[in-house]
Scaffold this active site. Structure first.
Site, PDB file in Angstrom:
ATOM      1  N   ASP A  56      -0.243  21.755  26.747  1.00 42.49           N
ATOM      2  CA  ASP A  56       0.243  20.410  27.086  1.00 42.49           C
ATOM      3  C   ASP A  56       1.600  20.158  26.453  1.00 42.49           C
ATOM      4  O   ASP A  56       2.426  19.425  27.003  1.00 42.49           O
ATOM      5  CB  ASP A  56      -0.773  19.358  26.666  1.00 42.49           C
ATOM      6  CG  ASP A  56      -2.052  19.498  27.482  1.00 42.49           C
ATOM      7  OD1 ASP A  56      -2.874  20.376  27.144  1.00 42.49           O
ATOM      8  OD2 ASP A  56      -2.198  18.778  28.482  1.00 42.49           O
ATOM      9  N   ALA A  86       1.039  20.069  34.246  1.00 40.32           N
ATOM     10  CA  ALA A  86       1.981  20.284  35.361  1.00 40.32           C
ATOM     11  C   ALA A  86       1.696  19.323  36.507  1.00 40.32           C
ATOM     12  O   ALA A  86       2.619  18.771  37.123  1.00 40.32           O
ATOM     13  CB  ALA A  86       1.898  21.733  35.845  1.00 40.32           C
ATOM     14  N   CYS A 110     -10.599  25.284  29.212  1.00 43.52           N
ATOM     15  CA  CYS A 110     -10.153  24.158  30.023  1.00 43.52           C
ATOM     16  C   CYS A 110      -9.713  24.631  31.418  1.00 43.52           C
ATOM     17  O   CYS A 110     -10.184  25.669  31.913  1.00 43.52           O
ATOM     18  CB  CYS A 110      -9.053  23.373  29.321  1.00 43.52           C
ATOM     19  SG  CYS A 110      -8.838  21.686  29.986  1.00 43.52           S
ATOM     20  N   ARG A 126      -0.596   8.610  29.124  1.00 44.79           N
ATOM     21  CA  ARG A 126      -1.205   9.580  28.205  1.00 44.79           C
ATOM     22  C   ARG A 126      -0.080  10.113  27.307  1.00 44.79           C
ATOM     23  O   ARG A 126       1.005  10.393  27.785  1.00 44.79           O
ATOM     24  CB  ARG A 126      -1.873  10.747  28.971  1.00 44.79           C
ATOM     25  CG  ARG A 126      -3.058  10.298  29.813  1.00 44.79           C
ATOM     26  CD  ARG A 126      -3.780  11.497  30.432  1.00 44.79           C
ATOM     27  NE  ARG A 126      -4.518  12.269  29.449  1.00 44.79           N
ATOM     28  CZ  ARG A 126      -5.013  13.482  29.680  1.00 44.79           C
ATOM     29  NH1 ARG A 126      -4.823  14.071  30.842  1.00 44.79           N
ATOM     30  NH2 ARG A 126      -5.688  14.125  28.735  1.00 44.79           N
ATOM     31  N   ASN A 182      -2.876  22.026  22.875  1.00 46.78           N
ATOM     32  CA  ASN A 182      -3.654  22.228  24.108  1.00 46.78           C
ATOM     33  C   ASN A 182      -5.029  21.612  23.918  1.00 46.78           C
ATOM     34  O   ASN A 182      -5.350  21.068  22.843  1.00 46.78           O
ATOM     35  CB  ASN A 182      -3.742  23.729  24.429  1.00 46.78           C
ATOM     36  CG  ASN A 182      -4.272  24.000  25.833  1.00 46.78           C
ATOM     37  OD1 ASN A 182      -3.819  23.374  26.800  1.00 46.78           O
ATOM     38  ND2 ASN A 182      -5.232  24.887  25.960  1.00 46.78           N
TER      39      ASN A 182
HETATM   40  O1  LIG Z   1      -0.120  22.324  33.324  1.00 41.17           O
HETATM   41  P1  LIG Z   1      -1.411  23.064  33.404  1.00 41.17           P
HETATM   42  O2  LIG Z   1      -1.251  24.499  33.047  1.00 41.17           O
HETATM   43  O3  LIG Z   1      -2.098  22.871  34.738  1.00 41.17           O
HETATM   44  O4  LIG Z   1      -2.412  22.409  32.347  1.00 41.17           O
HETATM   45  C1  LIG Z   1      -2.084  22.385  30.981  1.00 41.17           C
HETATM   46  C2  LIG Z   1      -3.133  21.705  30.177  1.00 41.17           C
HETATM   47  O5  LIG Z   1      -3.391  20.381  30.664  1.00 41.17           O
HETATM   48  C3  LIG Z   1      -4.786  20.090  30.450  1.00 41.17           C
HETATM   49  O6  LIG Z   1      -4.970  18.844  29.848  1.00 41.17           O
HETATM   50  P2  LIG Z   1      -5.870  17.659  30.505  1.00 41.17           P
HETATM   51  O7  LIG Z   1      -7.043  18.259  31.211  1.00 41.17           O
HETATM   52  O8  LIG Z   1      -4.945  16.891  31.436  1.00 41.17           O
HETATM   53  O9  LIG Z   1      -6.283  16.808  29.331  1.00 41.17           O
HETATM   54  C4  LIG Z   1      -5.338  21.224  29.615  1.00 41.17           C
HETATM   55  O10 LIG Z   1      -5.208  21.005  28.235  1.00 41.17           O
HETATM   56  C5  LIG Z   1      -4.497  22.371  30.119  1.00 41.17           C
HETATM   57  O11 LIG Z   1      -4.504  23.497  29.274  1.00 41.17           O
END
Ligand SMILES: O=P(O)(O)OC[C@H]1O[C@H](OP(=O)(O)O)[C@H](O)[C@@H]1O
Length: 327
Positions: A202, A28, A133, A68, A212
């Protein structure tokens, strides 16, 4: 201007670098930053002709997109903002694009709040929640439950290799939630003490698979074996429209340095050169949890069994989508 892409504003280049290096992270948050970057590009554009303005915006979107590959919130955000880019003059285009980006950011925040209150309904007073995470969508559910006056405790998985569990633990402690921090390998042992597994996402595929942070799928399988329900908190911006037409979600492979330092490598293989030392380090950032291990996907549109998420996906995205920067 950055030499990589003469049309793209340095602020957009900086945001792209921050996303790639995970200084900006979380699906997000990445989407929010991408919308903000497009708005900045629009505000600072030196274009004098509409077609030049549009080309700059599309170049910016492409640069952001290439940072990414796994979190679909990024292309969904870019597509949303660019679809609002309309007008016959540069100033009309600029206003439309910045308005659209602001609208996106507002909706993103609102969706997370709504999702949080829906997710909180699944949590009871006194529940223990195991997290993996750091997910702002998952935390929104916990925050709403706390606001409802429920006492919640958390078992927080460290989440190797980048230890985003520490961010979750810090946030929960700020909210006065009792936290037990565990290494990932201890998860199965502590599942006996958990009432829920709560994770973010994700990307969500059309068949209800949840993409995820690496380690989610093993956690979900163990949770099923232990009878602990798995709840995925994911705004609809995490729904991956391309999966409706058979595309798969690319799993990001990150640098081995996140797992093993140069000194540690030497420790293992001695002074042999990289090419011939016979040691390969793999570092996938995400994995895929099949829908049968997920009890509910909680969105701002309500909670769904994973197998039915495709209905919502079709309603929100239609059947086809192009690359985010394409008209
Ligand atoms: O959108 P929100 O719920 O905040 O995060 C969603 C997901 O994004 C993160 O990825 P990374 O740490 O950027 O690789 C995690 O996998 C987490 O569960």
């Amino acid at each position: 201007m950055d030499s990589r892409q003469p049309d793209v504003d340095p602020a957009v280049v900086a945001t792209a670098d921050d996303i790639a290096a995970m200084r900006i992270r979380g699906a997000a948050t990445i989407a929010d930053a991408a919308a903000e970057a497009l708005a900045t590009q629009a505000k600072r554009s030196d274009a004098t002709a509409p077609d030049v303005f549009e080309r700059q915006l599309r170049a910016a979107a492409k640069m952001l997109y290439e940072t990414r590959p796994t979190a679909v919130s990024l292309p969904n955000a870019l597509r949303y903002v660019l679809h609002g880019m309309g007008g016959a003059s540069v100033s009309a285009l600029r206003d439309a694009t910045t308005d659209r980006a602001e609208e996106f950011q507002r909706e993103l925040a609102r969706a997370q709040t709504t999702l949080g209150s829906i997710g909180a309904n699944r949590l009871r007073d006194g529940d223990v929640v195991m997290t993996h995470c750091h997910s702002t969508d998952a935390l929104a559910c916990l925050e709403a439950a706390l606001e409802d006056g429920k006492a919640i405790e958390a078992i927080v998985k460290e989440t190797r290799p980048r230890k985003q569990g520490h961010i979750t633990a810090r946030q929960l402690r700020e909210w006065d939630v009792p936290v037990t921090l565990i290494v990932d390998n201890a998860a199965r042992r502590y599942l006996d003490e958990a009432d829920h597994v709560l994770v973010g996402a994700d990307s969500i595929a059309a068949d209800g698979s949840v993409i995820n942070k690496i380690g989610t799928s093993g956690l979900a399988v163990n949770a099923r074996e232990r009878g602990v329900p798995v709840m995925v908190a994911a705004q609809t911006i995490k729904l991956h429209p391309d999966t409706m037409t058979g595309h798969t979600v690319e799993i990001e492979m990150r640098d081995e340095a996140e797992v093993l330092s140069d000194e540690q490598r030497v420790d293992i293989v001695g002074d042999a050169t990289d090419a011939g030392d016979g040691l390969v380090v793999e570092n996938p950032a995400f994995d895929v949890t099949p829908p049968r291990y997920v009890d509910a996907i909680v969105t701002e549109r309500g909670q769904f069994p994973p197998e039915s998420i495709v209905t919502l996906m079709r309603e929100l995205f239609g059947e086809t989508t192009g690359e985010p920067w394409e008209p």
